[in-house]
Scaffold this motif. Structure first.
Motif, PDB file in Angstrom:
ATOM      1  N   SER A   9       0.837  -1.200   0.000  1.00  0.00           N
ATOM      2  CA  SER A   9       0.000   0.000   0.000  1.00  0.00           C
ATOM      3  C   SER A   9       0.873   1.251   0.000  1.00  0.00           C
ATOM      4  O   SER A   9       2.021   1.226   0.404  1.00  0.00           O
ATOM      5  N   PRO A  10       0.311   2.358  -0.461  1.00  0.00           N
ATOM      6  CA  PRO A  10       1.082   3.580  -0.670  1.00  0.00           C
ATOM      7  C   PRO A  10       1.243   4.427   0.586  1.00  0.00           C
ATOM      8  O   PRO A  10       0.508   4.274   1.553  1.00  0.00           O
ATOM      9  N   ASP A  11       2.190   5.327   0.532  1.00  0.00           N
ATOM     10  CA  ASP A  11       2.313   6.378   1.533  1.00  0.00           C
ATOM     11  C   ASP A  11       1.228   7.406   1.203  1.00  0.00           C
ATOM     12  O   ASP A  11       1.227   7.986   0.114  1.00  0.00           O
ATOM     13  N   PRO A  12       0.275   7.624   2.123  1.00  0.00           N
ATOM     14  CA  PRO A  12      -0.844   8.507   1.779  1.00  0.00           C
ATOM     15  C   PRO A  12      -0.424   9.934   1.427  1.00  0.00           C
ATOM     16  O   PRO A  12      -1.111  10.612   0.663  1.00  0.00           O
ATOM     17  N   TYR A  13       0.700  10.395   1.946  1.00  0.00           N
ATOM     18  CA  TYR A  13       1.103  11.778   1.698  1.00  0.00           C
ATOM     19  C   TYR A  13       1.838  11.963   0.372  1.00  0.00           C
ATOM     20  O   TYR A  13       2.060  13.080  -0.064  1.00  0.00           O
ATOM     21  N   HIS A  14       2.223  10.871  -0.269  1.00  0.00           N
ATOM     22  CA  HIS A  14       2.841  10.967  -1.592  1.00  0.00           C
ATOM     23  C   HIS A  14       1.936  10.403  -2.686  1.00  0.00           C
ATOM     24  O   HIS A  14       2.252  10.505  -3.860  1.00  0.00           O
ATOM     25  N   ALA A  15       0.826   9.809  -2.279  1.00  0.00           N
ATOM     26  CA  ALA A  15      -0.102   9.212  -3.241  1.00  0.00           C
ATOM     27  C   ALA A  15      -0.792  10.301  -4.058  1.00  0.00           C
ATOM     28  O   ALA A  15      -0.988  11.414  -3.590  1.00  0.00           O
ATOM     29  N   ARG A  16      -1.157   9.927  -5.270  1.00  0.00           N
ATOM     30  CA  ARG A  16      -1.841  10.857  -6.162  1.00  0.00           C
ATOM     31  C   ARG A  16      -3.256  10.371  -6.464  1.00  0.00           C
ATOM     32  O   ARG A  16      -3.512   9.175  -6.532  1.00  0.00           O
ATOM     33  N   SER A  17      -4.127  11.326  -6.663  1.00  0.00           N
ATOM     34  CA  SER A  17      -5.524  11.040  -6.973  1.00  0.00           C
ATOM     35  C   SER A  17      -5.648  10.325  -8.313  1.00  0.00           C
ATOM     36  O   SER A  17      -4.996  10.705  -9.294  1.00  0.00           O
ATOM     37  N   ALA A  18      -6.514   9.322  -8.347  1.00  0.00           N
ATOM     38  CA  ALA A  18      -6.822   8.637  -9.608  1.00  0.00           C
ATOM     39  C   ALA A  18      -7.700   9.510 -10.502  1.00  0.00           C
ATOM     40  O   ALA A  18      -7.790   9.279 -11.697  1.00  0.00           O
ATOM     41  N   ARG A  19      -8.334  10.512  -9.926  1.00  0.00           N
ATOM     42  CA  ARG A  19      -9.219  11.400 -10.700  1.00  0.00           C
ATOM     43  C   ARG A  19      -8.477  12.606 -11.254  1.00  0.00           C
ATOM     44  O   ARG A  19      -8.693  13.013 -12.384  1.00  0.00           O
TER      45      ARG A  19
END
Length: 186
Positions: A159-169
């Motif tokens: 699973s990703p780091d939420p603070y570096h993750a990017r929106s799929a939208r």
């Protein structure tokens, strides 16, 4: 077997930077989004068993929400759509007979195949604690687990780091969505 013309129900995974950052895993079931808070986020690694705590149902329109819920409101904080797509229910009862997906959830074990922009393949939600058990404190708990299928990952964190993750939208991060809500792009 489902035909290609049968529309599949939707799912969304939102990252919610609330009092405690977490992922909200939502499945369209019977006209609402059934929702679970997943503190560490969904994982594509079958060895990762993720705690999933049921939350209130949400309206179907909420699957597109990305923005900032103001302080003082329930669930205040920044939200991005980390993943979205459709899913195929694989619901069955204890004898292996096909049942409606809502019934699988009531029975405490629901399997489904995700067709997301990030999550793919078979997953299961399994209830491990009912809210009416003596030691439960009134809280229900589930596990969200990736099946050991050909789409599973084994050689990296799932699973990703939420603070570096990017929106799929929109491709934006939590920080960028919060900055835009304040009136300036950072």
């Amino acid at each position: 077997m489902e035909s290609d013309s049968t529309p599949r129900p939707h799912f969304v995974v939102q990252i919610h930077d609330a009092r405690r950052p977490h992922f909200d895993f939502r499945l369209e079931v019977d006209g609402v989004l059934k929702s679970w808070a997943v503190p560490r986020g969904p994982s594509e690694n079958p060895s990762d068993r993720r705690l999933a705590v049921p939350t209130e149902d949400h309206a179907l329109e909420y699957r597109e929400f990305e923005g900032v819920i103001p302080r003082g409101e329930s669930g205040s904080g920044t939200v991005i759509v980390w993943d979205q797509g459709t899913y195929r229910p694989l619901g069955h009862d204890g004898q292996g007979d096909s049942v409606p997906f809502s019934e699988s959830l009531e029975l405490g074990h629901a399997t489904f195949w995700l067709y997301g922009s990030k999550l793919h393949g078979e997953f299961a939600l399994t209830r491990v604690q009912k809210g009416d058990e003596p030691d439960s404190g009134g809280h229900e708990a589930w596990l969200l687990i990736k099946a050991n299928d050909r789409l599973a990952v084994r050689d990296r964190p799932g699973s990703p780091d939420p603070y570096h993750a990017r929106s799929a939208r929109t491709g934006r991060t939590l920080h960028q969505v919060a900055a835009a809500a304040r009136g300036g792009e950072d």
